[in-house]
Design a protein around this motif. Structure first.
Motif, short mmCIF file in Angstrom:
data_model
loop_
_atom_site.label_atom_id
_atom_site.label_comp_id
_atom_site.label_asym_id
_atom_site.label_seq_id
_atom_site.Cartn_x
_atom_site.Cartn_y
_atom_site.Cartn_z
N PHE A 36 0.84 -1.20 0.00
CA PHE A 36 0.00 0.00 0.00
C PHE A 36 0.87 1.24 0.00
N PHE A 37 0.58 2.12 -0.96
CA PHE A 37 1.31 3.38 -1.11
C PHE A 37 0.47 4.48 -0.48
N TYR A 38 1.11 5.30 0.31
CA TYR A 38 0.40 6.38 0.99
C TYR A 38 1.24 7.65 0.96
N PRO A 39 0.59 8.82 1.04
CA PRO A 39 1.31 10.09 0.85
C PRO A 39 2.33 10.46 1.92
N LYS A 40 1.98 10.36 3.22
CA LYS A 40 2.88 10.94 4.22
C LYS A 40 2.61 10.35 5.60
N ASP A 41 3.71 10.03 6.30
CA ASP A 41 3.61 9.54 7.68
C ASP A 41 2.90 10.55 8.57
N ASP A 42 2.14 10.03 9.51
CA ASP A 42 1.55 10.82 10.59
C ASP A 42 0.56 11.89 10.12
N MET A 70 4.35 1.99 1.83
CA MET A 70 5.47 2.71 1.21
C MET A 70 5.07 4.16 0.99
N SER A 71 6.00 5.06 1.34
CA SER A 71 5.82 6.48 1.09
C SER A 71 7.20 7.09 0.81
N PRO A 72 7.23 8.37 0.41
CA PRO A 72 8.53 9.01 0.18
C PRO A 72 9.22 9.48 1.47
N ASP A 73 8.63 9.20 2.65
CA ASP A 73 9.28 9.57 3.91
C ASP A 73 10.53 8.73 4.15
N SER A 74 11.42 9.23 4.99
CA SER A 74 12.65 8.51 5.32
C SER A 74 12.39 7.35 6.28
N ALA A 75 13.34 6.44 6.36
CA ALA A 75 13.22 5.32 7.29
C ALA A 75 13.15 5.83 8.74
N ALA A 76 13.89 6.89 9.05
CA ALA A 76 13.84 7.46 10.41
C ALA A 76 12.45 8.02 10.71
N CYS A 77 11.84 8.65 9.73
CA CYS A 77 10.47 9.17 9.88
C CYS A 77 9.51 7.99 10.10
N HIS A 78 9.69 6.91 9.35
CA HIS A 78 8.87 5.71 9.53
C HIS A 78 9.01 5.17 10.95
N LYS A 86 2.20 2.65 17.36
CA LYS A 86 2.32 1.21 17.63
C LYS A 86 1.91 0.38 16.40
N LEU A 87 2.48 0.76 15.25
CA LEU A 87 2.15 0.08 14.01
C LEU A 87 2.85 -1.27 13.91
N GLY A 88 2.20 -2.21 13.26
CA GLY A 88 2.75 -3.55 13.11
C GLY A 88 2.91 -3.96 11.66
N VAL A 89 3.19 -3.00 10.80
CA VAL A 89 3.44 -3.32 9.39
C VAL A 89 4.81 -2.76 9.02
N THR A 90 5.45 -3.40 8.06
CA THR A 90 6.73 -2.92 7.53
C THR A 90 6.47 -1.67 6.70
N LEU A 91 7.32 -0.66 6.87
CA LEU A 91 7.23 0.56 6.07
C LEU A 91 8.52 0.75 5.27
N ALA A 92 8.38 0.86 3.96
CA ALA A 92 9.53 1.07 3.08
C ALA A 92 9.65 2.56 2.76
N ALA A 93 10.89 3.03 2.69
CA ALA A 93 11.17 4.44 2.43
C ALA A 93 11.67 4.62 1.00
N ASP A 94 10.90 5.32 0.18
CA ASP A 94 11.29 5.58 -1.20
C ASP A 94 11.53 7.07 -1.40
N GLU A 95 12.59 7.57 -0.76
CA GLU A 95 12.90 9.00 -0.85
C GLU A 95 13.26 9.43 -2.27
N GLU A 96 13.81 8.51 -3.08
CA GLU A 96 14.18 8.83 -4.47
C GLU A 96 12.96 8.77 -5.39
N LYS A 97 11.88 8.14 -4.90
CA LYS A 97 10.61 8.03 -5.63
C LYS A 97 10.68 7.13 -6.86
#
Length: 157
Positions: A36-42, A70-78, A86-97
């Protein structure tokens, strides 16, 4: 880039993920994958969607599917996003898009008369063989995780 469709091979990716390490499409060969692709963390919709997928994580696992956001946010932001909610899903960081573009979800959007580039909320269900089974575009968050879970269960039957 041709628009992805049902039956297309899912574009490969190898990206940084929350909690360090990397996540690759090839890690999930032989298992269904909900991407699932989403725009922005938080932000409200993205938080609601991520919490809904987390709430059903065990059900997805039982049905034989992994779930990655997956979103364009950084891994640190994730990492902060996961900890806060308290999320229980893997979040991938695609900063390069590059993966966002490969899946066709990095699009021109407009709000209040202003145009900008951003992620169009989209979910892909990828079969164990790496082909696309279902695509949900312009996702409305309410009830979406449940709809995807039903599709995963139908894929397995």
């Amino acid at each position: 880039m041709a628009e992805l469709s049902i039956g297309s091979s899912a574009p490969d990716f190898d990206l940084p993920r929350d909690s360090g390490g990397r996540v690759k499409l090839t890690d999930f060969r032989g298992k269904a994958l909900v991407l699932f692709f989403y725009p922005k963390d938080d932000t409200s919709g993205c938080t609601t969607e991520s919490i809904a997928f987390t709430a059903l994580a065990d059900e997805f696992e039982k049905a034989g599917a992994a779930v990655i956001g997956m979103s364009p946010d950084s891994a640190a932001c994730h990492d902060r996003f996961i900890k806060k909610h308290k999320l229980g899903v893997t979040l991938a960081a695609d900063e390069e898009k590059t993966t966002l573009e490969a899946y066709g979800v990095w699009k021109q959007k407009s709000m209040y008369g202003r145009t900008y580039m951003g992620v169009e909320r989209t979910t892909f269900l990828i079969r164990p063989d790496g082909t696309i089974a279902t695509i949900w575009q312009k996702v409305k968050v309410a009830g979406h995780a449940e709809t995807v879970l039903t599709a995963v269960k139908n894929l397995a039957s």
